[in-house]
Motif scaffolding. Sequence first.
Motif, PDB file in Angstrom:
ATOM      1  N   ASP A  15       0.675  -1.139   0.088  1.00 12.14           N
ATOM      2  CA  ASP A  15       0.133  -0.074  -0.027  1.00 12.14           C
ATOM      3  C   ASP A  15       0.774   1.466   0.019  1.00 12.14           C
ATOM      4  O   ASP A  15       0.433   2.042  -0.713  1.00 12.14           O
ATOM      5  CB  ASP A  15      -0.858   0.042   1.328  1.00 12.14           C
ATOM      6  CG  ASP A  15      -1.934  -1.184   1.082  1.00 12.14           C
ATOM      7  OD1 ASP A  15      -2.427  -1.466  -0.042  1.00 12.14           O
ATOM      8  OD2 ASP A  15      -2.028  -1.871   2.123  1.00 12.14           O
ATOM      9  N   THR A  16       1.813   1.355   0.982  1.00 14.33           N
ATOM     10  CA  THR A  16       2.602   2.467   0.952  1.00 14.33           C
ATOM     11  C   THR A  16       3.910   2.378   1.648  1.00 14.33           C
ATOM     12  O   THR A  16       4.074   1.409   2.650  1.00 14.33           O
ATOM     13  CB  THR A  16       1.774   3.830   1.972  1.00 14.33           C
ATOM     14  OG1 THR A  16       2.745   4.897   1.902  1.00 14.33           O
ATOM     15  CG2 THR A  16       1.667   3.138   3.113  1.00 14.33           C
ATOM     16  N   GLU A  17       5.027   2.799   1.182  1.00 13.23           N
ATOM     17  CA  GLU A  17       6.285   2.455   1.982  1.00 13.23           C
ATOM     18  C   GLU A  17       6.664   3.227   2.958  1.00 13.23           C
ATOM     19  O   GLU A  17       7.268   2.720   3.951  1.00 13.23           O
ATOM     20  CB  GLU A  17       7.472   2.668   0.760  1.00 13.23           C
ATOM     21  CG  GLU A  17       7.393   1.348  -0.460  1.00 13.23           C
ATOM     22  CD  GLU A  17       8.386   1.707  -1.495  1.00 13.23           C
ATOM     23  OE1 GLU A  17       9.238   2.863  -1.392  1.00 13.23           O
ATOM     24  OE2 GLU A  17       8.789   0.766  -2.230  1.00 13.23           O
ATOM     25  N   LYS A  18       6.140   4.442   3.083  1.00 10.74           N
ATOM     26  CA  LYS A  18       6.731   5.207   4.180  1.00 10.74           C
ATOM     27  C   LYS A  18       5.479   5.610   5.071  1.00 10.74           C
ATOM     28  O   LYS A  18       4.207   5.936   4.552  1.00 10.74           O
ATOM     29  CB  LYS A  18       7.263   6.666   3.700  1.00 10.74           C
ATOM     30  CG  LYS A  18       8.231   7.182   4.550  1.00 10.74           C
ATOM     31  CD  LYS A  18       8.707   8.470   3.772  1.00 10.74           C
ATOM     32  CE  LYS A  18       9.672   9.023   4.457  1.00 10.74           C
ATOM     33  NZ  LYS A  18      10.292  10.322   3.655  1.00 10.74           N
ATOM     34  N   ILE A  19       5.460   5.047   6.463  1.00  7.01           N
ATOM     35  CA  ILE A  19       4.234   5.365   7.170  1.00  7.01           C
ATOM     36  C   ILE A  19       4.727   6.177   8.244  1.00  7.01           C
ATOM     37  O   ILE A  19       5.695   6.222   8.893  1.00  7.01           O
ATOM     38  CB  ILE A  19       3.703   3.901   7.703  1.00  7.01           C
ATOM     39  CG1 ILE A  19       4.564   3.062   8.216  1.00  7.01           C
ATOM     40  CG2 ILE A  19       2.902   3.236   6.190  1.00  7.01           C
ATOM     41  CD1 ILE A  19       4.254   2.038   8.846  1.00  7.01           C
ATOM     42  N   THR A  49      -2.791  -4.755   8.125  1.00  6.16           N
ATOM     43  CA  THR A  49      -1.511  -5.580   7.876  1.00  6.16           C
ATOM     44  C   THR A  49      -0.826  -4.894   6.646  1.00  6.16           C
ATOM     45  O   THR A  49      -1.570  -4.722   5.507  1.00  6.16           O
ATOM     46  CB  THR A  49      -2.079  -7.129   7.656  1.00  6.16           C
ATOM     47  OG1 THR A  49      -2.853  -7.713   8.508  1.00  6.16           O
ATOM     48  CG2 THR A  49      -0.670  -8.041   7.135  1.00  6.16           C
ATOM     49  N   LEU A  50       0.349  -4.818   6.823  1.00  6.95           N
ATOM     50  CA  LEU A  50       1.302  -4.294   5.863  1.00  6.95           C
ATOM     51  C   LEU A  50       2.193  -5.558   5.354  1.00  6.95           C
ATOM     52  O   LEU A  50       2.659  -6.353   5.934  1.00  6.95           O
ATOM     53  CB  LEU A  50       2.087  -3.200   6.288  1.00  6.95           C
ATOM     54  CG  LEU A  50       1.482  -2.172   7.251  1.00  6.95           C
ATOM     55  CD1 LEU A  50       2.312  -1.275   7.691  1.00  6.95           C
ATOM     56  CD2 LEU A  50       0.619  -1.355   6.112  1.00  6.95           C
ATOM     57  N   GLU A  51       2.147  -5.439   3.905  1.00  8.75           N
ATOM     58  CA  GLU A  51       2.920  -6.446   3.258  1.00  8.75           C
ATOM     59  C   GLU A  51       4.236  -5.928   2.428  1.00  8.75           C
ATOM     60  O   GLU A  51       3.953  -4.922   1.775  1.00  8.75           O
ATOM     61  CB  GLU A  51       1.934  -7.519   2.198  1.00  8.75           C
ATOM     62  CG  GLU A  51       1.317  -8.244   3.190  1.00  8.75           C
ATOM     63  CD  GLU A  51       0.736  -9.403   2.226  1.00  8.75           C
ATOM     64  OE1 GLU A  51       0.634  -9.312   0.941  1.00  8.75           O
ATOM     65  OE2 GLU A  51       0.294 -10.261   2.645  1.00  8.75           O
TER      66      GLU A  51
END
Length: 393
Positions: free
Chosen positions: A335-339, A350-352
């Motif tokens: 979804d996004t690399e930088k959070i 959940t981040l993948e």
Amino acid sequence: MSTIQLKLSSLLIFVILSLELQLSTAQYDIFDMGLDNPLNLIWKNRQTGHNHDMSTRINCPTYDNNNRTGTCMTSTSCKFQGGISIGRSTCRLWNTCCVFEITSNQTSNSRVTYFVNPPNPRTRTQPHHVHIQLLQDVCQLRVDIISMRLAPPLVEPAMPAGVTSTCKDEYLQIDPMTSDNTLPAFCGTQNNQHFYVHLDQHNHWSTFTLSIFLDRPAAATSDATWDIKITQLECPRYRGTHDKQAKTDRNQLANDFYLLAPRNCLQYFTEPRGEVYNFGFVPTTMSTLTTNQDYAICFKRQPGSCGISFKVNHFFLRSKAPCDEEYIYIPEAVDTEKICDEIPAMPVTTLESIHPGPLYIHFHSDSVVETPTGQHGFHFEYNNVRCQNKKNL
């Protein structure tokens, strides 16, 4: 006693002494052409600087409530070096599993050493130093903070706005520092954390020092406590035929190789699944991150894995989009690399990160950040993702 009985008794004594010598010299072959006199090994190994005593190279579990790790050696050597004999464990005949615990201004040359607080440390303001004599071929140190309770980071206002959060009163420090060691400050409450120290073998350091600085008045209502495990990890190297290190226990080297972290990784998780959280994170109490941090957390890629997933249990950083002050970077996240900012615990997020390269996340915090307003930090459950159907391993 007949002549035959005397000869048999002499032969039995010779065999017993030979076995004792072979075990006490920790797997050196007494017929090695590189050794003129095997007995000299006992004295040659008692040198300063790099420790070549093979008895301090083989790990053993203690199977007790403390879940300590010891090193195999004779009980006499254990007592002579100030260790605690736990029992035979997985060690060979006539050896014992020896655990080394040191408190302040002490030195250890064991593969595994425990640095524990002295009695009543709250009344002391002087630093507590321990010195680790490095074994030959050691390229990394893994430091496991089993538990540590020091003063929390000091939060101070910054100009023109924002705050700084630094470890000023009480903190953990290492020496020497190298360009590869971008270590954050360690203070506050730390439980079940770890970090790696990458040693530059070209500098040929012989000693590593771990220090805890205290600034706690005698009237304090709580003690400063710590229980820290320090493990020396060796990098394999070519050894010649007559090298006295040539007969190193290969299983121990294999264990070290499994634990060696990739270069520049501050933390390295080798299990296929587990929990990862920031230094100082305590789920049941209010805690805050120290500022001015920048490090990588790495994960071992398991066979059949095509990436890694992170279930978010808690996430709140003091920065909003575009995530410049404080953030976590996850390479090629779906979804996004930088959070940054805040991710609510519900619904479950959940981040993948699915890609063929090394598995890691990058945490960054500027020296000045926004004023914290809640439980500050991150807590993830990670899991290797199987390539086939992208299921967790």
